[in-house]
Design a protein around this motif. Structure first.
Motif, PDB file in Angstrom:
ATOM      1  N   ALA A  88     -24.164  42.497  39.597  1.00  0.00           N
ATOM      2  CA  ALA A  88     -24.525  42.196  38.152  1.00  0.00           C
ATOM      3  C   ALA A  88     -25.809  41.522  38.201  1.00  0.00           C
ATOM      4  O   ALA A  88     -26.103  40.999  39.091  1.00  0.00           O
ATOM      5  CB  ALA A  88     -23.183  41.635  37.636  1.00  0.00           C
ATOM      6  N   LYS A  89     -26.185  41.509  37.073  1.00  0.00           N
ATOM      7  CA  LYS A  89     -27.270  40.489  36.778  1.00  0.00           C
ATOM      8  C   LYS A  89     -26.888  39.114  36.543  1.00  0.00           C
ATOM      9  O   LYS A  89     -26.005  38.722  36.189  1.00  0.00           O
ATOM     10  CB  LYS A  89     -28.078  40.911  35.549  1.00  0.00           C
ATOM     11  N   PRO A  90     -27.682  38.080  37.000  1.00  0.00           N
ATOM     12  CA  PRO A  90     -28.904  38.434  37.854  1.00  0.00           C
ATOM     13  C   PRO A  90     -28.837  38.876  39.184  1.00  0.00           C
ATOM     14  O   PRO A  90     -27.891  38.293  40.100  1.00  0.00           O
ATOM     15  CB  PRO A  90     -29.454  36.840  37.787  1.00  0.00           C
ATOM     16  N   TYR A  91     -29.319  40.010  39.609  1.00  0.00           N
ATOM     17  CA  TYR A  91     -29.246  40.747  40.921  1.00  0.00           C
ATOM     18  C   TYR A  91     -29.348  39.721  41.746  1.00  0.00           C
ATOM     19  O   TYR A  91     -28.945  39.640  42.955  1.00  0.00           O
ATOM     20  CB  TYR A  91     -30.097  41.652  40.764  1.00  0.00           C
ATOM     21  N   ILE A  92     -30.478  38.624  41.764  1.00  0.00           N
ATOM     22  CA  ILE A  92     -30.933  37.838  42.730  1.00  0.00           C
ATOM     23  C   ILE A  92     -29.654  37.107  43.435  1.00  0.00           C
ATOM     24  O   ILE A  92     -29.705  36.125  44.459  1.00  0.00           O
ATOM     25  CB  ILE A  92     -31.977  36.862  42.404  1.00  0.00           C
ATOM     26  N   ASP A  93     -28.458  36.721  42.717  1.00  0.00           N
ATOM     27  CA  ASP A  93     -27.476  36.242  43.154  1.00  0.00           C
ATOM     28  C   ASP A  93     -26.206  36.846  44.089  1.00  0.00           C
ATOM     29  O   ASP A  93     -25.304  36.278  44.360  1.00  0.00           O
ATOM     30  CB  ASP A  93     -26.673  35.737  41.916  1.00  0.00           C
ATOM     31  N   TRP A  94     -26.753  38.197  44.519  1.00  0.00           N
ATOM     32  CA  TRP A  94     -26.016  38.984  45.296  1.00  0.00           C
ATOM     33  C   TRP A  94     -25.450  38.169  46.613  1.00  0.00           C
ATOM     34  O   TRP A  94     -24.286  38.075  46.787  1.00  0.00           O
ATOM     35  CB  TRP A  94     -26.330  40.441  45.472  1.00  0.00           C
ATOM     36  N   GLN A  95     -26.393  37.577  47.226  1.00  0.00           N
ATOM     37  CA  GLN A  95     -25.834  36.921  48.740  1.00  0.00           C
ATOM     38  C   GLN A  95     -24.830  35.749  48.274  1.00  0.00           C
ATOM     39  O   GLN A  95     -23.742  35.554  48.769  1.00  0.00           O
ATOM     40  CB  GLN A  95     -26.946  36.245  49.579  1.00  0.00           C
ATOM     41  N   ALA A  96     -25.131  34.900  47.426  1.00  0.00           N
ATOM     42  CA  ALA A  96     -24.382  33.715  46.940  1.00  0.00           C
ATOM     43  C   ALA A  96     -22.961  34.378  46.323  1.00  0.00           C
ATOM     44  O   ALA A  96     -21.852  33.676  46.536  1.00  0.00           O
ATOM     45  CB  ALA A  96     -24.872  32.932  45.661  1.00  0.00           C
ATOM     46  N   ARG A  97     -22.891  35.610  45.742  1.00  0.00           N
ATOM     47  CA  ARG A  97     -21.610  36.011  45.242  1.00  0.00           C
ATOM     48  C   ARG A  97     -20.809  36.651  46.288  1.00  0.00           C
ATOM     49  O   ARG A  97     -19.521  36.281  46.433  1.00  0.00           O
ATOM     50  CB  ARG A  97     -21.815  37.079  44.352  1.00  0.00           C
ATOM     51  N   MET A  98     -21.348  37.221  47.543  1.00  0.00           N
ATOM     52  CA  MET A  98     -20.592  37.636  48.674  1.00  0.00           C
ATOM     53  C   MET A  98     -20.003  36.470  49.521  1.00  0.00           C
ATOM     54  O   MET A  98     -19.041  36.748  49.813  1.00  0.00           O
ATOM     55  CB  MET A  98     -21.573  38.695  49.366  1.00  0.00           C
ATOM     56  N   LYS A  99     -20.884  35.420  49.583  1.00  0.00           N
ATOM     57  CA  LYS A  99     -20.544  34.404  50.207  1.00  0.00           C
ATOM     58  C   LYS A  99     -19.056  33.808  49.582  1.00  0.00           C
ATOM     59  O   LYS A  99     -18.104  33.385  50.090  1.00  0.00           O
ATOM     60  CB  LYS A  99     -21.553  33.134  50.431  1.00  0.00           C
ATOM     61  N   THR A 100     -19.373  33.659  47.984  1.00  0.00           N
ATOM     62  CA  THR A 100     -18.204  33.225  47.322  1.00  0.00           C
ATOM     63  C   THR A 100     -16.942  33.928  47.535  1.00  0.00           C
ATOM     64  O   THR A 100     -16.000  33.466  47.368  1.00  0.00           O
ATOM     65  CB  THR A 100     -18.775  32.947  45.875  1.00  0.00           C
ATOM     66  N   ALA A 101     -17.285  35.480  47.506  1.00  0.00           N
ATOM     67  CA  ALA A 101     -15.909  36.094  47.723  1.00  0.00           C
ATOM     68  C   ALA A 101     -15.407  35.940  49.006  1.00  0.00           C
ATOM     69  O   ALA A 101     -13.916  35.895  48.926  1.00  0.00           O
ATOM     70  CB  ALA A 101     -16.483  37.509  47.437  1.00  0.00           C
TER      71      ALA A 101
END
Length: 320
Positions: free
Chosen positions: A262-275
């Motif tokens: 999702a936006k902001p797209y730049i956060d995808w690594q942080a989201r996957m680590k948080t997952a």
């Protein structure tokens, strides 16, 4: 030292791994080994990609890239081929990384185009071809060429892409992020029909079902660091023509995509680590600056979509 695989050609599901960090942002080697074991244990995963975007390659020194490869080959090199990213602004440095990857036991390279070429390198298409040829001259490792979206300025035209594949015999696949369904299908049809076929591996997570239906021969994706088993199930369903199964798994993949991209797209690594923290697989979700951790509101949104995807500590990597 485990040896690389001669003549390796990527296909199937290839997760691009995350790289955990300690509180001081050094590499958390123990957590990295557990992450590698988790992914290697997923039945149907055919290889692992390291030192790519998902591993925050833009922050890694040459020595850290080398250490990541050493750990990976030591931990899972007897189970899976290792594809090592080549990410640099310099052709000479790219050749150095390629030689390091070969010496370290990698089976393949994932070659990112130098970002400097975004300054209308497309007007000098030969510079792209020359770059990949230089990599091919540096080592005999197979190469996966990373094809970027048009808006980045790093996308090879269809003609240039074909020329690169025909000029450099060690290019055996592309990781396609062209972000254009019509171009994606053209690349699949064209590269698969070459006298020396080149596999198109998709990383179009936001329309993965459509990409696989077009005939992509595999998936290389950071999302695989969390949903490798779902990607395997979806890829297998298409290979078998099992559309009800594809639709069922596709619903869960869609939810995971909403969680990560999702936006902001730049956060995808942080989201996957948080997952993976929420699923009990990583001790923290630290990312290196300039990337930032997600806030509480984003964490709640992420948790909602993980629930929709059926991702919990009991099901992650084995919920199909």
């Amino acid at each position: 030292m485990k040896s690389s695989l001669p003549g390796y050609v990527p296909q199937g599901v290839v997760p691009a791994v995350l790289l955990p960090f300690n509180q001081d942002l050094s590499i958390d080697e123990a957590s990295y080994r557990r992450h590698l074991d988790d992914l290697a244990s997923v039945s149907g995963v055919t290889a692992l990609t390291i030192n790519g975007h998902s591993a925050e390659i833009h922050t890694l020194s040459f020595e850290e890239q080398q250490r990541a490869l050493e750990i990976t080959v030591d931990q899972v090199g007897d189970k899976l081929p290792v594809i090592c990213g080549v990410y640099t602004e310099s052709t000479l440095q790219a050749q150095r990384i390629a030689r390091m990857a070969k010496a370290g036991g990698a089976s393949c390279l994932l070659a990112f185009p130098p970002a400097v070429l975004m300054f209308r390198g497309e007007d000098r298409p030969e510079v792209f071809v020359d770059y990949y040829k230089a990599l091919g001259d540096a080592t005999d490792l197979p190469i996966v060429l990373f094809q970027f979206p048009k808006w980045t300025g790093l996308q090879l035209s269809m003609d240039t892409l074909v020329k690169a594949c025909e000029t450099v015999p060690t290019i055996v696949a592309i990781k396609d992020l062209c972000s254009d369904p019509a171009l994606h299908e053209m690349q699949i049809r064209t590269l698969h029909a070459l006298a020396r076929p080149v596999n198109v591996m998709t990383t179009h997570s936001s329309w993965l079902m459509g990409s696989l239906a077009m005939g992509a021969r595999g998936i290389i994706s950071g999302a695989g660091s969390v949903i490798a088993d779902l990607q395997v199930a979806l890829f297998d369903a298409y290979q078998k023509g099992d559309m009800p199964k594809a639709a069922q798994v596709g619903e869960r993949v869609y939810a995971a995509v909403q969680a990560f991209y999702a936006k902001p797209y730049i956060d995808w690594q942080a989201r996957m680590k948080t997952a993976l923290v929420l699923c009990g697989r990583l001790p923290n979700a630290l990312v290196r600056p300039p990337l930032k951790a997600i806030d509480d509101a984003e964490r709640a949104r992420l948790s909602h979509w993980l629930g929709k995807a059926g991702l919990t500590s009991d099901t992650v990597y084995r919920n199909t």
